[in-house]
Write an enzyme that holds these catalytic residues in place. Sequence first.
Site, PDB file in Angstrom:
ATOM      1  N   GLY A  97       6.445  20.272 -19.046  1.00 25.46           N
ATOM      2  CA  GLY A  97       5.413  20.280 -20.097  1.00 25.46           C
ATOM      3  C   GLY A  97       5.998  20.580 -21.459  1.00 25.46           C
ATOM      4  O   GLY A  97       7.204  20.832 -21.609  1.00 25.46           O
ATOM      5  N   THR A 100       5.535  23.182 -23.434  1.00 22.99           N
ATOM      6  CA  THR A 100       6.024  24.551 -23.603  1.00 22.99           C
ATOM      7  C   THR A 100       7.397  24.697 -22.939  1.00 22.99           C
ATOM      8  O   THR A 100       8.318  25.295 -23.503  1.00 22.99           O
ATOM      9  CB  THR A 100       5.024  25.560 -22.996  1.00 22.99           C
ATOM     10  OG1 THR A 100       3.696  25.163 -23.348  1.00 22.99           O
ATOM     11  CG2 THR A 100       5.266  26.960 -23.509  1.00 22.99           C
ATOM     12  N   GLY A 128      -0.839  21.302 -13.657  1.00 23.87           N
ATOM     13  CA  GLY A 128      -0.832  19.904 -13.233  1.00 23.87           C
ATOM     14  C   GLY A 128      -1.335  18.948 -14.284  1.00 23.87           C
ATOM     15  O   GLY A 128      -1.477  17.750 -14.028  1.00 23.87           O
ATOM     16  N   GLU A 182       6.192  21.765  -8.865  1.00 22.85           N
ATOM     17  CA  GLU A 182       6.054  23.076  -9.518  1.00 22.85           C
ATOM     18  C   GLU A 182       5.655  24.141  -8.488  1.00 22.85           C
ATOM     19  O   GLU A 182       6.171  25.252  -8.498  1.00 22.85           O
ATOM     20  CB  GLU A 182       4.999  22.991 -10.629  1.00 22.85           C
ATOM     21  CG  GLU A 182       5.463  22.141 -11.809  1.00 22.85           C
ATOM     22  CD  GLU A 182       4.388  21.890 -12.862  1.00 22.85           C
ATOM     23  OE1 GLU A 182       4.762  21.561 -13.988  1.00 22.85           O
ATOM     24  OE2 GLU A 182       3.182  22.016 -12.557  1.00 22.85           O
TER      25      GLU A 182
END
Length: 220
Positions: free
Chosen positions: A29, A31, A95, A103
């Site tokens: 992602g 971040t 997700g 993950e």
Amino acid sequence: MNPDEMKKQAAIAAMEYVGTDGVVGVGTGSTVNYFIDQLATIKNKIEGAVSSSEASTERLKAHGIQVIDLNAAGELSVYVDGADEANHFLQLIKGGGGALTREKIIAAASKKFVCIADSSKLVDVLGEFPLPVEVLPMARSYVARELVKLGGTPMWRENFVTDNGNLILDVHHLQIMEPIKLERQINDIAGVVTVGLFAARAADVLLLGSSDGVQTILPK
Ligand code: 5RP
């Protein structure tokens, strides 16, 4: 401070949890992308990273960080990943980027799960963000009907295929009052690969970037 700056601050703070000489678990992602960039600054001090997606693998490799198969890595001391929502027990919805299955595996295989996010992700009750569910393609309609019985409104994430070759149903209109129970119920539906509720294995620490700096939140 804008959300991107908050994400970056949380990613920088996560570096304190990364030891040297080991293998680091890496999520997926925007971040986490900041975290990967930080990890690159100590790439010669770590053995490598276990990656949760093709996208993170590509970024890790572009930085010259070795990507190691989880089967070869054994138990990881730390896993760093973002979230779409987190409650005060550090149970998460994940997700949004579609990488939930890998993950969840890496989170399970890690001693410490450090979640990094901007302050908008902390909520009292999970469910405003649509809950992603990865399903085998042939089970899509069946699983959707079962999710309706659980009170949700599943929407097929069209034109999206996961790294595992599966599909995603995003479940709207849930107010998740019992996250562990719902995680089990959805896991029990035939054809479900993974539900993006990380409740049974919640995060151990949440680093929340905000205008006032990074808050370290431990489970209630
Ligand atoms: C990907 C994820 C991400 O961690 C989640 O979607 C948060 O992403 P971002 O850091 O871009 O807000 O679960 O599957």
